[in-house]
Design a protein around this motif. Structure first.
Motif, PDB file in Angstrom:
ATOM      1  N   LEU A 159       0.806  -1.224   0.000  1.00  0.00           N
ATOM      2  CA  LEU A 159       0.000   0.000   0.000  1.00  0.00           C
ATOM      3  C   LEU A 159       0.838   1.272   0.000  1.00  0.00           C
ATOM      4  O   LEU A 159       0.324   2.369   0.193  1.00  0.00           O
ATOM      5  N   GLY A 160       2.145   1.108  -0.210  1.00  0.00           N
ATOM      6  CA  GLY A 160       2.995   2.290  -0.366  1.00  0.00           C
ATOM      7  C   GLY A 160       3.380   2.975   0.925  1.00  0.00           C
ATOM      8  O   GLY A 160       3.777   4.148   0.917  1.00  0.00           O
ATOM      9  N   ALA A 161       3.253   2.273   2.061  1.00  0.00           N
ATOM     10  CA  ALA A 161       3.679   2.870   3.336  1.00  0.00           C
ATOM     11  C   ALA A 161       5.200   2.771   3.457  1.00  0.00           C
ATOM     12  O   ALA A 161       5.852   2.027   2.717  1.00  0.00           O
ATOM     13  N   ASN A 162       5.737   3.516   4.388  1.00  0.00           N
ATOM     14  CA  ASN A 162       7.181   3.487   4.650  1.00  0.00           C
ATOM     15  C   ASN A 162       7.392   2.895   6.046  1.00  0.00           C
ATOM     16  O   ASN A 162       8.068   3.484   6.889  1.00  0.00           O
ATOM     17  N   PHE A 163       6.795   1.730   6.287  1.00  0.00           N
ATOM     18  CA  PHE A 163       6.735   1.132   7.624  1.00  0.00           C
ATOM     19  C   PHE A 163       8.132   0.864   8.178  1.00  0.00           C
ATOM     20  O   PHE A 163       8.908   0.135   7.579  1.00  0.00           O
ATOM     21  N   VAL A 170       4.153   7.122   5.431  1.00  0.00           N
ATOM     22  CA  VAL A 170       3.237   6.456   6.363  1.00  0.00           C
ATOM     23  C   VAL A 170       3.999   5.498   7.287  1.00  0.00           C
ATOM     24  O   VAL A 170       4.738   4.637   6.818  1.00  0.00           O
ATOM     25  N   LEU A 171       3.824   5.683   8.583  1.00  0.00           N
ATOM     26  CA  LEU A 171       4.400   4.814   9.615  1.00  0.00           C
ATOM     27  C   LEU A 171       5.924   4.696   9.544  1.00  0.00           C
ATOM     28  O   LEU A 171       6.506   3.656   9.887  1.00  0.00           O
ATOM     29  N   ARG A 172       6.552   5.798   9.070  1.00  0.00           N
ATOM     30  CA  ARG A 172       8.016   5.860   9.071  1.00  0.00           C
ATOM     31  C   ARG A 172       8.552   5.698  10.487  1.00  0.00           C
ATOM     32  O   ARG A 172       7.843   5.964  11.458  1.00  0.00           O
ATOM     33  N   LYS A 173       9.814   5.322  10.604  1.00  0.00           N
ATOM     34  CA  LYS A 173      10.468   5.327  11.915  1.00  0.00           C
ATOM     35  C   LYS A 173      10.786   6.776  12.240  1.00  0.00           C
ATOM     36  O   LYS A 173      11.527   7.437  11.504  1.00  0.00           O
ATOM     37  N   ILE A 174      10.236   7.272  13.315  1.00  0.00           N
ATOM     38  CA  ILE A 174      10.496   8.673  13.663  1.00  0.00           C
ATOM     39  C   ILE A 174      11.914   8.789  14.223  1.00  0.00           C
ATOM     40  O   ILE A 174      12.311   7.999  15.082  1.00  0.00           O
ATOM     41  N   PRO A 175      12.721   9.714  13.675  1.00  0.00           N
ATOM     42  CA  PRO A 175      14.127   9.809  14.079  1.00  0.00           C
ATOM     43  C   PRO A 175      14.300   9.950  15.597  1.00  0.00           C
ATOM     44  O   PRO A 175      13.475  10.584  16.265  1.00  0.00           O
ATOM     45  N   GLN A 176      15.388   9.361  16.113  1.00  0.00           N
ATOM     46  CA  GLN A 176      15.629   9.347  17.555  1.00  0.00           C
ATOM     47  C   GLN A 176      15.689  10.761  18.131  1.00  0.00           C
ATOM     48  O   GLN A 176      15.187  11.011  19.228  1.00  0.00           O
ATOM     49  N   GLU A 177      16.276  11.715  17.363  1.00  0.00           N
ATOM     50  CA  GLU A 177      16.365  13.080  17.922  1.00  0.00           C
ATOM     51  C   GLU A 177      14.977  13.693  18.135  1.00  0.00           C
ATOM     52  O   GLU A 177      14.777  14.492  19.050  1.00  0.00           O
ATOM     53  N   SER A 178      14.004  13.277  17.300  1.00  0.00           N
ATOM     54  CA  SER A 178      12.633  13.783  17.482  1.00  0.00           C
ATOM     55  C   SER A 178      11.987  13.118  18.699  1.00  0.00           C
ATOM     56  O   SER A 178      11.253  13.765  19.459  1.00  0.00           O
ATOM     57  N   LEU A 179      12.252  11.816  18.890  1.00  0.00           N
ATOM     58  CA  LEU A 179      11.739  11.134  20.085  1.00  0.00           C
ATOM     59  C   LEU A 179      12.362  11.740  21.348  1.00  0.00           C
ATOM     60  O   LEU A 179      11.685  11.896  22.376  1.00  0.00           O
ATOM     61  N   ASP A 180      13.639  12.094  21.258  1.00  0.00           N
ATOM     62  CA  ASP A 180      14.300  12.731  22.405  1.00  0.00           C
ATOM     63  C   ASP A 180      13.642  14.067  22.739  1.00  0.00           C
ATOM     64  O   ASP A 180      13.500  14.436  23.909  1.00  0.00           O
ATOM     65  N   GLU A 181      13.237  14.786  21.687  1.00  0.00           N
ATOM     66  CA  GLU A 181      12.562  16.075  21.932  1.00  0.00           C
ATOM     67  C   GLU A 181      11.201  15.862  22.599  1.00  0.00           C
ATOM     68  O   GLU A 181      10.806  16.636  23.470  1.00  0.00           O
TER      69      GLU A 181
END
Lengths: 232, 356
Positions: A159-163, A170-181
């Motif tokens: 379905l073209g997601a970026n799981f 869609v459903l990309r891995k959110i970068p660690q620096e953003s999770l840290d924020e």
């Protein structure tokens, strides 16, 4: 006017949502929760605007403040521009802060909810994530979703997601620096303090009920006693 | 032109929606349950209509579901949103479009609260700086993604290969529209058409050839209720509300339902399955359910996309009777295939709800 009322008034949702309620009951008439639960937002708003601390404490320890679905249908229809749903949010916030939520069955559900939601936000950057959405806990999602959860990577690729992938989508891995924020935001704004408070009060309650915290999670997530519903 | 009745009300709730240059943020629920809808949205806006829609991998949940499950304080929710606005500012955009209705409601509520209580906005700016060393401008325009498809509805109609019309009779399809509660119930002036007579989906249905059905519980909540679904013990609330809506729309014999909220199409689809399995009751013809779609799925169908590229195989209610009625061709053998027709088996079938 007591201390609890003063604490409530500090909440911007009370400033926005409680002006001059005339007790007309329009909110109750339109409320999806009032049709299902033994719930009357009109009475709750009236109790709050009376400002009596022992009545407010009773509310904060009760099941009734947890019946609302926060759809905010009441806001549209209130002839005086009140927001009973916002008043409920402020009451729940205070109940969580003071640990009063553990006094009611519906209030105790705040523990599994907090674990699920904040866990997903801080670990993945999403409120809901396929890695933690267990089909066994959601059998209503049907056989199609059972199949989907068994073939997540194939279906998302189809379905073209970026799981779990790098970059946007869609459903990309959110970068660690953003999770840290996000974690830093939780620390600075009281999110972490709230999580810790809910955990502390829940652990105490679990001990009182003779359960491990894991048993308490399962029990509060799945158990429903009689007496909540109109048609009982 | 003199407007009367509902037209007059709609004319008072028209919303300014810029044509181009948007900063796009995704929805937690839609990415999980309707992944192809968000892909379709970007494909329509970027590839078909050649508009500028920007996305960064650094955006996160807005925290809206956690906020409405009462698990995070208001200040936490506001600062997460402030960080999203900072990402928009860094990227050089002024128009902010959210895929999620809960997010759209959250953003609207926050901007309105800051307007009324500027000291709170100042505090949130300080907290964002302390937490992330970021600063932000507020969006000049805020939209929900359905506002954009509404704006582009006639452009889509011009390129359409199919219309929402019964190919045998030539009659318009009978379409139920369901608007997510947080689209305009709190702030009616922020939604196209307001809260009582929202036009955002009705406009799409009319532009693409269908007839909108009015029914008594049209504005009733789907029953998500945040904690009323996420906690297993409370799900009776959720299904009861969906049941009420289906009982109310049933006499009007809808062909299909279109929604603009992340959760609503999931609940309206899945609770039909549960009602069928528990009670033996189905709301479509011949044991089928009434298919429920996102607006991007419907846009994709009228534009002639392959239904399985749109993710319609992830619905529990079968869509095939509706595709047949419109005359959309599809390959049944490809429905449950993976990428490049990879065999990944197929789902089991419900006992009562008829599916393929």
């Amino acid at each position: 006017m007591g201390k609890l009322y003063e604490m409530l008034k500090e909440d911007y949702r009370i400033k926005e949502g409680l002006k001059t309620c005339i007790n007309c009951g329009t909110c109750t008439a339109i409320c999806p929760a009032a049709e299902f639960y033994r719930y009357d937002p009109r009475k709750i708003v009236d109790t709050v605007q009376r400002g009596n601390d022992s009545d407010i404490e009773e509310l904060l320890k009760s099941d009734v403040i947890w019946y609302c679905g926060e759809c905010m249908s009441c806001v549209t229809r209130c002839p005086r521009k009140n927001g009973p749903g916002l008043v409920i949010m402020a009451l729940r916030n205070l109940s969580a802060k003071l640990g009063y939520f553990v006094h009611s069955e519906k209030g105790r559900q705040l523990y599994p909810l907090t674990k699920i939601m904040t866990g997903n936000i801080l670990n993945y950057g999403y409120c809901v994530h396929p890695d933690t959405f267990k089909w066994e806990d959601h059998v209503e999602s049907g056989p199609v979703w059972k199949w989907h959860t068994e073939h997540l990577e194939d279906n998302f690729a189809r379905l073209g997601a970026n799981f779990r992938g790098e970059g946007p989508g869609v459903l990309r891995k959110i970068p660690q620096e953003s999770l840290d924020e996000l974690k830093s935001i939780f620390d600075v704004t009281g999110g972490t303090e709230r999580m810790n408070a809910v955990e502390k009060f829940s652990e105490e309650k679990a001990r009182e009920m003779g359960m491990s915290i894991e048993e308490y999670f399962t029990y509060t997530f799945g158990h429903c006693s009689e007496g909540h519903l109109n048609e009982e | 032109m003199i407007y009367q009745g509902k037209q007059k009300i709609w004319s008072e709730y028209q919303k300014e929606i810029p044509d181009d240059k948007w900063f796009y943020v995704r929805s937690c629920i839609r990415q999980n349950f309707f992944p192809a809808s968000e892909r379709m949205f970007m494909e329509i806006c970027r590839d078909i209509l050649k508009k500028d829609f920007y996305e960064t991998e650094h955006h996160t949940t807005c925290g809206g579901i956690a906020y409405h499950c009462d698990t995070i304080p208001q200040e936490t929710a506001m600062t997460i949103v402030a960080r999203q606005f900072a990402l928009m500012t860094e990227a050089g955009y002024e128009n902010y479009v959210a895929s999620c209705i809960t997010s759209f409601g959250n953003y609207t509520e926050i901007l309105q609260t800051w307007e009324e209580f500027p000291e709170l906005e100042t505090r949130i700016r300080e907290m964002l700086w302390k937490a992330c060393r970021k600063e932000f401008d507020k969006p000049k325009y805020l939209a929900h993604a359905s506002d954009l498809i509404y704006k582009y509805r006639n452009l889509i109609a011009e390129k359409a290969k199919f219309r929402l019309v019964n190919k045998e009779t030539g009659e318009p399809l009978r379409v139920v529209e369901h608007i997510g509660c947080h689209y305009a119930k709190m702030f009616p002036s922020k939604g196209v058409g307001g809260a009582e007579y929202p036009y955002v989906l009705a406009g799409m249905i009319e532009a693409w050839g269908g007839n909108v059905i009015d029914y008594p519980e049209r504005r009733h909540c789907c029953g998500y209720g945040f904690r009323q679904y996420h906690v297993k013990a409370n799900r009776g609330y959720s299904i009861s509300n969906t049941h009420k809506k289906f009982e109310s729309m049933e006499p009007y014999r809808p062909d299909m339902i279109i929604t603009n909220c992340p959760g609503c199409p999931y609940f309206l689809d899945r609770w039909q399955y549960v009602i069928a399995e528990m009670e033996g009751k189905t709301y479509g013809k011949d044991g089928f359910g009434i298919p429920v779609f996102t607006y991007e799925e419907v846009a994709g169908l009228v534009l002639g996309y392959n239904p399985w590229d749109l993710g319609l195989q992830l619905h529990q209610v079968a869509v095939e009777p509706l595709l047949d009625k419109i005359g959309i061709s599809y390959n049944p053998q490809e429905k449950y295939k993976g990428l490049d027709s990879k065999d990944i088996m197929r789902p089991g079938l419900p006992q009562n709800l008829k599916c393929f």
